[in-house]
Design a protein around this motif. Structure first.
Motif, PDB file in Angstrom:
ATOM      1  N   LEU A  18      -3.785  86.531  54.336  1.00 43.71           N
ATOM      2  CA  LEU A  18      -4.972  86.414  55.180  1.00 43.71           C
ATOM      3  C   LEU A  18      -6.074  87.404  54.798  1.00 43.71           C
ATOM      4  N   ILE A  19      -5.775  88.322  53.908  1.00 45.47           N
ATOM      5  CA  ILE A  19      -6.810  89.208  53.378  1.00 45.47           C
ATOM      6  C   ILE A  19      -7.756  88.418  52.457  1.00 45.47           C
ATOM      7  N   LEU A  20      -7.255  87.334  51.862  1.00 46.56           N
ATOM      8  CA  LEU A  20      -8.070  86.544  50.930  1.00 46.56           C
ATOM      9  C   LEU A  20      -9.317  85.949  51.583  1.00 46.56           C
ATOM     10  N   PRO A  21      -9.225  85.279  52.755  1.00 41.05           N
ATOM     11  CA  PRO A  21     -10.448  84.735  53.357  1.00 41.05           C
ATOM     12  C   PRO A  21     -11.497  85.812  53.671  1.00 41.05           C
ATOM     13  N   VAL A  22     -11.061  86.992  54.006  1.00 44.71           N
ATOM     14  CA  VAL A  22     -12.004  88.091  54.260  1.00 44.71           C
ATOM     15  C   VAL A  22     -12.724  88.446  52.954  1.00 44.71           C
ATOM     16  N   ALA A  23     -11.965  88.534  51.868  1.00 43.04           N
ATOM     17  CA  ALA A  23     -12.567  88.819  50.563  1.00 43.04           C
ATOM     18  C   ALA A  23     -13.499  87.677  50.142  1.00 43.04           C
ATOM     19  N   TYR A  24     -13.074  86.435  50.387  1.00 46.02           N
ATOM     20  CA  TYR A  24     -13.911  85.288  50.035  1.00 46.02           C
ATOM     21  C   TYR A  24     -15.226  85.312  50.817  1.00 46.02           C
ATOM     22  N   TRP A  25     -15.138  85.612  52.112  1.00 44.78           N
ATOM     23  CA  TRP A  25     -16.340  85.686  52.948  1.00 44.78           C
ATOM     24  C   TRP A  25     -17.311  86.722  52.371  1.00 44.78           C
ATOM     25  N   LEU A  26     -16.768  87.872  51.993  1.00 46.65           N
ATOM     26  CA  LEU A  26     -17.600  88.930  51.435  1.00 46.65           C
ATOM     27  C   LEU A  26     -18.248  88.488  50.110  1.00 46.65           C
ATOM     28  N   ILE A  27     -17.468  87.897  49.246  1.00 39.57           N
ATOM     29  CA  ILE A  27     -17.981  87.420  47.951  1.00 39.57           C
ATOM     30  C   ILE A  27     -19.066  86.363  48.153  1.00 39.57           C
ATOM     31  N   LEU A  28     -18.802  85.398  49.019  1.00 37.54           N
ATOM     32  CA  LEU A  28     -19.786  84.344  49.278  1.00 37.54           C
ATOM     33  C   LEU A  28     -21.057  84.904  49.908  1.00 37.54           C
ATOM     34  N   THR A  29     -20.896  85.861  50.818  1.00 34.10           N
ATOM     35  CA  THR A  29     -22.061  86.480  51.454  1.00 34.10           C
ATOM     36  C   THR A  29     -22.929  87.164  50.417  1.00 34.10           C
ATOM     37  N   LEU A  30     -22.327  87.971  49.573  1.00 41.64           N
ATOM     38  CA  LEU A  30     -23.095  88.663  48.534  1.00 41.64           C
ATOM     39  C   LEU A  30     -23.742  87.671  47.564  1.00 41.64           C
ATOM     40  N   ALA A  31     -23.008  86.645  47.203  1.00 49.25           N
ATOM     41  CA  ALA A  31     -23.550  85.643  46.283  1.00 49.25           C
ATOM     42  C   ALA A  31     -24.730  84.901  46.911  1.00 49.25           C
ATOM     43  N   ALA A  44      -2.145  82.413  44.618  1.00 41.96           N
ATOM     44  CA  ALA A  44      -1.568  83.312  45.635  1.00 41.96           C
ATOM     45  C   ALA A  44      -0.527  82.599  46.488  1.00 41.96           C
ATOM     46  N   ILE A  45      -0.826  81.369  46.902  1.00 42.66           N
ATOM     47  CA  ILE A  45       0.138  80.609  47.710  1.00 42.66           C
ATOM     48  C   ILE A  45       1.388  80.314  46.889  1.00 42.66           C
ATOM     49  N   ALA A  46       1.222  79.910  45.633  1.00 45.23           N
ATOM     50  CA  ALA A  46       2.382  79.629  44.774  1.00 45.23           C
ATOM     51  C   ALA A  46       3.230  80.873  44.569  1.00 45.23           C
ATOM     52  N   LEU A  47       2.592  82.008  44.312  1.00 47.58           N
ATOM     53  CA  LEU A  47       3.339  83.263  44.141  1.00 47.58           C
ATOM     54  C   LEU A  47       4.053  83.667  45.417  1.00 47.58           C
ATOM     55  N   SER A  48       3.442  83.387  46.545  1.00 48.83           N
ATOM     56  CA  SER A  48       4.059  83.692  47.835  1.00 48.83           C
ATOM     57  C   SER A  48       5.280  82.792  48.074  1.00 48.83           C
ATOM     58  N   LEU A  49       5.126  81.506  47.797  1.00 48.50           N
ATOM     59  CA  LEU A  49       6.234  80.568  48.003  1.00 48.50           C
ATOM     60  C   LEU A  49       7.410  80.856  47.075  1.00 48.50           C
ATOM     61  N   LYS A  50       7.117  81.358  45.881  1.00 49.85           N
ATOM     62  CA  LYS A  50       8.179  81.706  44.933  1.00 49.85           C
ATOM     63  C   LYS A  50       8.718  83.116  45.158  1.00 49.85           C
ATOM     64  N   LYS A  51       8.190  83.773  46.196  1.00 44.61           N
ATOM     65  CA  LYS A  51       8.613  85.128  46.583  1.00 44.61           C
ATOM     66  C   LYS A  51       8.315  86.169  45.505  1.00 44.61           C
ATOM     67  N   ILE A  52       7.320  85.891  44.651  1.00 49.85           N
ATOM     68  CA  ILE A  52       6.912  86.856  43.641  1.00 49.85           C
ATOM     69  C   ILE A  52       6.054  87.941  44.284  1.00 49.85           C
ATOM     70  N   ILE A  53       5.270  87.548  45.282  1.00 49.49           N
ATOM     71  CA  ILE A  53       4.574  88.545  46.095  1.00 49.49           C
ATOM     72  C   ILE A  53       5.235  88.551  47.462  1.00 49.49           C
ATOM     73  N   PRO A  54       5.216  89.666  48.164  1.00 50.65           N
ATOM     74  CA  PRO A  54       5.889  89.744  49.458  1.00 50.65           C
ATOM     75  C   PRO A  54       5.384  88.686  50.427  1.00 50.65           C
ATOM     76  N   SER A  55       6.299  88.175  51.217  1.00 47.62           N
ATOM     77  CA  SER A  55       5.953  87.166  52.205  1.00 47.62           C
ATOM     78  C   SER A  55       6.251  87.715  53.598  1.00 47.62           C
ATOM     79  N   TYR A  56       5.227  87.778  54.416  1.00 39.16           N
ATOM     80  CA  TYR A  56       5.363  88.238  55.800  1.00 39.16           C
ATOM     81  C   TYR A  56       5.040  87.071  56.706  1.00 39.16           C
TER      82      TYR A  56
END
Length: 158
Positions: free
Chosen positions: A113-126, A27-39
């Motif tokens: 920043l949506i990723l850490p929220v998703a990670y928290w959810l995944i880790l919690t369920l796991a 995700a960071i690489a895609l963001s830095l290469k502007k393949i995904i939108p960067s805000y």
């Protein structure tokens, strides 16, 4: 559940953390290469917050692994509730969650920043489905009482 009559020393953690780290790097690489939108926002603030999170992650990891010697406690079926384990129930996972979130902050793309929220959810369920279930089976009410007072990954403020 148990290996040699104790909980697994590594559990599912390395797989989850490896997957989370891989997704973050991509995700960071895609963001830095502007393949995904960067805000972007305030780079200095994002870098400071990111660095603080990375340092917190390192402190949590050192406290959990080296200071608490958690692997010895697992092998001896001891429930650790002091030190860093008195602050969060899963400090090793928290350490990686903080560090990865720190790198995401440093990447300075608010969209990521949506990723850490998703990670928290995944880790919690796991954790609920695996390690916490194992700990309840092994330690019963002691673990249940402990879990009522100590959060999984984020220390209680009050």
């Amino acid at each position: 559940m148990k290996e040699n009559n104790h909980l697994p020393v590594f559990g599912i953690g390395p797989y989850l953390i490896g997957l989370i780290a891989l997704i973050s790097v991509i995700a960071i690489a895609l963001s830095l290469k502007k393949i995904i939108p960067s805000y972007s926002t305030n780079q200095i603030l994002m870098t400071i917050v990111g660095a603080i999170l990375i340092v917190c992650g390192a402190i949590f990891w050192i406290s959990a692994v080296l200071k608490s010697r958690i692997d010895d406690n697992i092998k001896n079926n001891q429930l650790v509730t002091t030190g860093i384990y008195g602050i969060v129930r899963h400090p090793i996972y928290a350490a990686f969650l903080y560090a990865i979130t720190g790198f995401i902050f440093i990447a300075n793309n608010v969209l990521l920043l949506i990723l850490p929220v998703a990670y928290w959810l995944i880790l919690t369920l796991a954790m609920i489905k695996t390690e916490e279930k194992w700990l309840v089976d092994l330690h019963g009410d002691d673990y249940l009482d402990y879990s009522k007072n100590v959060n999984r990954f984020i220390p209680k403020v009050i």
